[in-house]
Design a protein around this motif. Structure first.
Motif, PDB file in Angstrom:
ATOM      1  N   UNK A 109       0.839  -1.182   0.000  1.00  0.00           N
ATOM      2  CA  UNK A 109       0.000   0.000   0.000  1.00  0.00           C
ATOM      3  C   UNK A 109       0.882   1.244   0.000  1.00  0.00           C
ATOM      4  N   UNK A 110       0.322   2.381  -0.354  1.00  0.00           N
ATOM      5  CA  UNK A 110       1.114   3.593  -0.473  1.00  0.00           C
ATOM      6  C   UNK A 110       1.591   4.118   0.865  1.00  0.00           C
ATOM      7  N   UNK A 111       1.003   3.651   1.971  1.00  0.00           N
ATOM      8  CA  UNK A 111       1.495   4.061   3.281  1.00  0.00           C
ATOM      9  C   UNK A 111       2.669   3.212   3.749  1.00  0.00           C
ATOM     10  N   UNK A 112       3.113   2.261   2.916  1.00  0.00           N
ATOM     11  CA  UNK A 112       4.252   1.423   3.251  1.00  0.00           C
ATOM     12  C   UNK A 112       3.882   0.082   3.838  1.00  0.00           C
ATOM     13  N   UNK A 113       2.658  -0.081   4.316  1.00  0.00           N
ATOM     14  CA  UNK A 113       2.218  -1.384   4.809  1.00  0.00           C
ATOM     15  C   UNK A 113       2.036  -2.348   3.639  1.00  0.00           C
ATOM     16  N   UNK A 114       2.038  -3.643   3.943  1.00  0.00           N
ATOM     17  CA  UNK A 114       1.729  -4.634   2.922  1.00  0.00           C
ATOM     18  C   UNK A 114       0.505  -5.438   3.354  1.00  0.00           C
ATOM     19  N   UNK A 115      -0.257  -5.863   2.367  1.00  0.00           N
ATOM     20  CA  UNK A 115      -1.388  -6.746   2.587  1.00  0.00           C
ATOM     21  C   UNK A 115      -1.026  -8.089   1.971  1.00  0.00           C
ATOM     22  N   UNK A 116      -1.222  -9.158   2.732  1.00  0.00           N
ATOM     23  CA  UNK A 116      -0.859 -10.486   2.240  1.00  0.00           C
ATOM     24  C   UNK A 116      -2.074 -11.392   2.228  1.00  0.00           C
ATOM     25  N   UNK A 117      -2.175 -12.176   1.171  1.00  0.00           N
ATOM     26  CA  UNK A 117      -3.174 -13.238   1.128  1.00  0.00           C
ATOM     27  C   UNK A 117      -2.585 -14.446   1.831  1.00  0.00           C
ATOM     28  N   UNK A 118      -3.318 -14.967   2.798  1.00  0.00           N
ATOM     29  CA  UNK A 118      -2.843 -16.114   3.577  1.00  0.00           C
ATOM     30  C   UNK A 118      -3.883 -17.227   3.503  1.00  0.00           C
ATOM     31  N   UNK A 119      -3.949 -17.951   2.379  1.00  0.00           N
ATOM     32  CA  UNK A 119      -5.026 -18.918   2.167  1.00  0.00           C
ATOM     33  C   UNK A 119      -5.000 -20.107   3.122  1.00  0.00           C
ATOM     34  N   UNK A 120      -3.859 -20.359   3.750  1.00  0.00           N
ATOM     35  CA  UNK A 120      -3.798 -21.501   4.659  1.00  0.00           C
ATOM     36  C   UNK A 120      -4.154 -21.116   6.093  1.00  0.00           C
ATOM     37  N   UNK A 121      -4.388 -19.795   6.349  1.00  0.00           N
ATOM     38  CA  UNK A 121      -4.759 -19.373   7.702  1.00  0.00           C
ATOM     39  C   UNK A 121      -6.204 -19.724   8.044  1.00  0.00           C
ATOM     40  N   UNK A 122      -7.200 -19.424   7.208  1.00  0.00           N
ATOM     41  CA  UNK A 122      -7.195 -18.591   5.996  1.00  0.00           C
ATOM     42  C   UNK A 122      -7.645 -17.163   6.321  1.00  0.00           C
ATOM     43  N   UNK A 123      -6.987 -16.171   5.694  1.00  0.00           N
ATOM     44  CA  UNK A 123      -7.290 -14.772   5.986  1.00  0.00           C
ATOM     45  C   UNK A 123      -6.587 -13.871   4.982  1.00  0.00           C
ATOM     46  N   UNK A 124      -6.991 -12.607   4.990  1.00  0.00           N
ATOM     47  CA  UNK A 124      -6.246 -11.535   4.346  1.00  0.00           C
ATOM     48  C   UNK A 124      -5.685 -10.690   5.483  1.00  0.00           C
ATOM     49  N   UNK A 125      -4.368 -10.481   5.496  1.00  0.00           N
ATOM     50  CA  UNK A 125      -3.687  -9.909   6.657  1.00  0.00           C
ATOM     51  C   UNK A 125      -2.883  -8.685   6.239  1.00  0.00           C
ATOM     52  N   UNK A 126      -2.884  -7.657   7.102  1.00  0.00           N
ATOM     53  CA  UNK A 126      -2.075  -6.462   6.873  1.00  0.00           C
ATOM     54  C   UNK A 126      -0.885  -6.468   7.824  1.00  0.00           C
ATOM     55  N   UNK A 127       0.302  -6.169   7.272  1.00  0.00           N
ATOM     56  CA  UNK A 127       1.534  -6.116   8.053  1.00  0.00           C
ATOM     57  C   UNK A 127       2.137  -4.724   7.986  1.00  0.00           C
TER      58      UNK A 127
END
Length: 319
Positions: free
Chosen positions: A242-260
């Motif tokens: 993202x433009x604020x420097x954070x990343x969003x990751x797809x985590x299909x084995x969690x399963x979730x969409x996660x922001x770091x």
């Protein structure tokens, strides 16, 4: 609980307007979901083509590249001639190119298949495939699965290989090389390197799905990758910055969409947002459209069922 149709604001991701064009805000008319009616497509990668107001998706089954419009209509950009499976995607906006990894997805379940590693490059204005670059030849005698791709400001592409512990580089004129290799890129669970993203500070963020680790690869010293200290282990698939420097990751084995988020140049990272996804879904990649985050449900969990999946969903997961 299924994620389809759910809108969720990640905490700690910065304002939604940070990703909108020209500092604007998310469009309130952006759809909550788009249904792709294309039996057996299994789209692993997704990108938003802002110049043409359309999503672009790959196909693990067909090896195709498809444009998807808000009303669900689709246009085929590449029918898959010469492509076994298409997986990761990235748009090089500066040069109006689409870059797509090419693999043999069936090799994931069949250890006797050698796999493939190639990079297909398209001119988006014409839809014409301009290059198909072989990467597997750089590591003969090994199994290969070209998985994800990112691009730097100079137009160099970087491709992960899930079966061989390497990150490839493909220059703007199509010359391939191995930019980084490390035994930590391997995984005893079979799938090693997966999602990759370019960081403007001059490094790559590359995930190893099978070991639930994330690595920072400085491009000025690519022989010295460092493991990012995560606040919790995450089996990461696609990565979106993202433009604020954070990343969003797809985590299909969690399963979730996660922001770091990282406060130390990706020496460490903390989970600052999470959207749960139904265990039957396979959320493999995300993309940003007018400040809003969208994800693709590849339905890989149903891929080997008796009947091909008939519909696939692109859904909005942030506001």
């Amino acid at each position: 609980m299924t994620l389809i149709g759910v809108v969720f604001a990640f905490t700690g991701c910065g304002s939604a307007s940070a990703d909108a064009p020209n500092g604007g805000i998310e469009s309130p008319s952006a759809p909550q979901q788009i249904v792709i009616q294309s039996p057996g497509l299994y789209p692993e990668g997704i990108e938003w083509d802002a110049k043409r107001d359309r999503f672009l998706v790959s196909s693990a089954a067909h090896g195709s590249v498809t444009a998807v419009h808000d009303d669900g209509t689709i246009d085929t950009i590449d029918a898959g001639d010469g492509l076994t499976s298409t997986l990761g995607t990235v748009i090089d906006e500066q040069r109006d190119r689409l870059l797509v990894t090419v693999a043999d997805f069936a090799a994931v379940d069949d250890p006797n298949r050698p796999g493939e590693a190639k990079l297909a490059i398209y001119d988006l204005a014409s839809g014409r495939r301009t290059l198909l670059v072989d990467l597997a030849g750089l590591r003969p005698g090994e199994r290969h699965l070209a998985n994800d791709v990112t691009v730097d400001p100079a137009g160099n592409a970087y491709v992960t290989d899930s079966f061989s512990p390497v990150i490839y580089k493909v220059t703007l004129d199509g010359q391939p090389s191995v930019v980084a290799t490390d035994p930590r890129f391997e995984s005893p669970k079979g799938l090693g390197l997966n999602g990759i993203e370019y960081d403007p500070r001059g490094s790559l963020l590359a995930a190893v799905a099978g070991t639930e680790k994330l690595f920072r690869v400085p491009l000025n010293e690519p022989d010295y990758p460092t493991e990012v200290r995560l606040s919790e282990p995450i089996s990461i698939d696609g990565i979106t910055r993202r433009s604020d420097g954070n990343i969003v990751v797809a985590a299909p084995f969690v399963p979730a969409v996660i922001s770091l988020s990282s406060q130390d140049g990706w020496q460490s990272a903390t989970v600052v947002g999470r959207v749960p996804v139904a265990a039957t879904d396979s959320t493999t990649n995300t993309t940003i459209r007018d400040g809003a985050l969208y994800a693709i449900n590849a339905h890989f969990a149903q891929m080997n069922g008796p009947v091909p999946v008939q519909m696939f969903e692109i859904f909005r997961v942030s506001s």
